[in-house]
Design a protein around this motif. Structure first.
Motif, PDB file in Angstrom:
ATOM      1  N   UNK A  39       0.833  -1.201   0.000  1.00 44.15           N
ATOM      2  CA  UNK A  39       0.000   0.000   0.000  1.00 44.15           C
ATOM      3  C   UNK A  39       0.868   1.252   0.000  1.00 44.15           C
ATOM      4  N   UNK A  40       0.416   2.329  -0.643  1.00 44.35           N
ATOM      5  CA  UNK A  40       1.185   3.581  -0.617  1.00 44.35           C
ATOM      6  C   UNK A  40       1.157   4.209   0.767  1.00 44.35           C
ATOM      7  N   UNK A  41       2.212   4.887   1.098  1.00 44.53           N
ATOM      8  CA  UNK A  41       2.272   5.586   2.379  1.00 44.53           C
ATOM      9  C   UNK A  41       1.577   6.947   2.260  1.00 44.53           C
ATOM     10  N   UNK A  42       1.073   7.447   3.365  1.00 51.12           N
ATOM     11  CA  UNK A  42       0.477   8.786   3.335  1.00 51.12           C
ATOM     12  C   UNK A  42       1.529   9.845   3.026  1.00 51.12           C
ATOM     13  N   UNK A  43       1.080  10.980   2.529  1.00 48.73           N
ATOM     14  CA  UNK A  43       1.953  12.126   2.345  1.00 48.73           C
ATOM     15  C   UNK A  43       2.168  12.817   3.692  1.00 48.73           C
ATOM     16  N   UNK A 112      -4.506   9.963   5.156  1.00 43.62           N
ATOM     17  CA  UNK A 112      -4.727   9.858   3.713  1.00 43.62           C
ATOM     18  C   UNK A 112      -5.676  10.925   3.180  1.00 43.62           C
ATOM     19  N   UNK A 113      -6.269  11.745   4.046  1.00 46.58           N
ATOM     20  CA  UNK A 113      -7.217  12.754   3.580  1.00 46.58           C
ATOM     21  C   UNK A 113      -6.523  13.855   2.801  1.00 46.58           C
ATOM     22  N   UNK A 114      -7.119  14.227   1.677  1.00 44.68           N
ATOM     23  CA  UNK A 114      -6.586  15.346   0.894  1.00 44.68           C
ATOM     24  C   UNK A 114      -7.002  16.674   1.494  1.00 44.68           C
ATOM     25  N   UNK A 240      -5.245  11.417  -0.624  1.00 41.13           N
ATOM     26  CA  UNK A 240      -3.927  11.724  -1.163  1.00 41.13           C
ATOM     27  C   UNK A 240      -2.904  10.788  -0.541  1.00 41.13           C
ATOM     28  N   UNK A 241      -1.915  10.389  -1.311  1.00 36.73           N
ATOM     29  CA  UNK A 241      -0.831   9.551  -0.787  1.00 36.73           C
ATOM     30  C   UNK A 241       0.388   9.724  -1.673  1.00 36.73           C
TER      31      UNK A 241
END
Length: 380
Positions: A39-43, A112-114, A240-241
């Motif tokens: 899974x992608x990591x959060x920004x 993960x929220x934009x 977002x991630x």
């Protein structure tokens, strides 16, 4: 029935499962995110990389009522773990007893929220959002404004000094560091261990029931349109991630209100018209961010103002194509709201289909997330 690869593609993680995650910036490589492999990591902001020490400090601050001016509330006072870090009341109440106009949002996978908050397209980092409950004056939440020195002095203790030093080195105590620590803790609240996750990503075909699978098919169908607003692996478009290149900040008018239909097209109560309050654009009136559906059956009541009591009621509103309020100060037929999203068009469900859909939503509940001691203070 949805093929699993099709399902994963719909959820927007197929690329993440096929690509390596080496694109994460070096500043957060020492922190181990509690996420599914691949899974992608959060920004994460470059000036506030994740660390275990920051998360530990942020957790202690999150539960500390000393953060409110009158020492009556902590962050946890409106964000209870058992309720998916939301609260089981219609709208929040601040430390001085002032009722707010909105329901406290769940903090599930908020990393993960934009966008943050219910209806603001400009607040995109937790560091900025956290300033609102800390320093806002209308409404008062923690009520720090005007009491900054007194509140900050409460954290100038030997125990806190050790935690701040571990997290930030020799930087002097400040609200900036408190905010960074709180943001780090809230980012650590990751929920990816539901029965649905075991079914969709870990290969356990028996993790969810036949009823839930039928409900999943309904959820992702064009007949119901649910996935258009609650898409991706976090079941919200506001995501977002590290591998998300598009800057998506969607908000939706779901036909919840249509007050004063003869006075214009807005239809939403004047004290909260949603995104239009920020953008000043009429087309944004009544538009709010779609929350994640993860752990959704634990975070009642629903909608931005907590005005819908149960998930069954939510489904009924969407099936009707909006909410028709037949009396009271909010009387009006939301189904006729001129600014309503085209995806809120209504649909028919049998009794069994509704139960299947509810069964699917129940598979998004992560019991470990709701009970894990990792998110609690040892002394609580």
């Amino acid at each position: 029935m949805l093929n699993k690869l099709v399902l994963i593609a719909i959820l927007g993680v197929l690329g993440a499962l096929l690509l390596s995650c080496d694109t994460a910036n070096n500043s957060q490589t020492s922190y181990q995110w509690p996420i599914i492999e691949g899974f992608p990591k959060p920004q994460v902001p470059k000036d506030n990389p994740m660390s275990d020490a920051k998360v530990l400090l942020g957790k202690k601050l999150f539960f500390d009522k000393n953060l409110s001016a009158n020492q009556q509330q902590s962050c946890e006072s409106c964000h209870f773990q058992a309720f998916a870090f939301a609260e089981n009341r219609t709208v929040s109440q601040g430390s001085t007893g002032e009722a707010h106009r909105r329901n406290a949002p769940a903090l599930v996978n908020i990393a993960y929220n934009k966008t943050l908050t219910w209806a603001h397209d400009g607040i995109t980092t937790l560091e900025r959002q956290i300033l609102i409950p800390m320093f806002s004056e209308s409404p008062i939440e923690l009520g720090i404004t005007g009491h900054e020195a007194k509140v900050l002095a409460r954290f100038d203790t030997e125990a806190y000094q050790a935690l701040f030093t571990q997290a930030f080195g020799d930087e002097p105590l400040s609200f900036e560091l408190i905010v960074k620590a709180l943001a780090s803790y809230v980012r650590s609240l990751i929920s990816l261990n539901s029965p649905f996750d075991r079914y969709a990503y870990l290969g356990d075909d028996d993790a969810i029931s036949a009823s839930a699978i039928r409900g999943m098919d309904l959820f992702f169908s064009e007949r119901l349109e649910c996935h258009h607003c609650h898409g991706g692996f976090n079941f919200t478009q506001s995501t977002g991630h590290e591998q998300q290149l598009l800057d998506r900040r969607p908000f939706h008018n779901t036909g919840l209100y249509n007050v004063g239909q003869t006075r214009g097209a807005s239809g939403y109560p004047a004290d909260d018209i949603g995104l239009g309050e920020i953008s000043t654009l009429a087309k944004d009136n009544g538009r709010f961010r779609a929350p994640t559906l993860r752990n959704i059956n634990q975070s009642a009541p629903y909608m931005h103002d907590g005005s819908v009591a149960t998930l069954s009621d939510v489904i009924d509103i969407y099936a009707a194509g909006g909410r028709n309020i037949i009396d009271g100060k909010y009387q009006g037929d939301g189904r006729a709201n001129q600014l309503k999203s085209p995806f809120i068009k209504g649909f028919e469900l049998s009794v069994e289909e509704k139960q299947d859909l509810l069964a699917f939503l129940d598979t998004l509940t992560d019991q470990a997330f709701l009970t894990s001691s990792e998110h609690q203070l040892a002394e609580k």
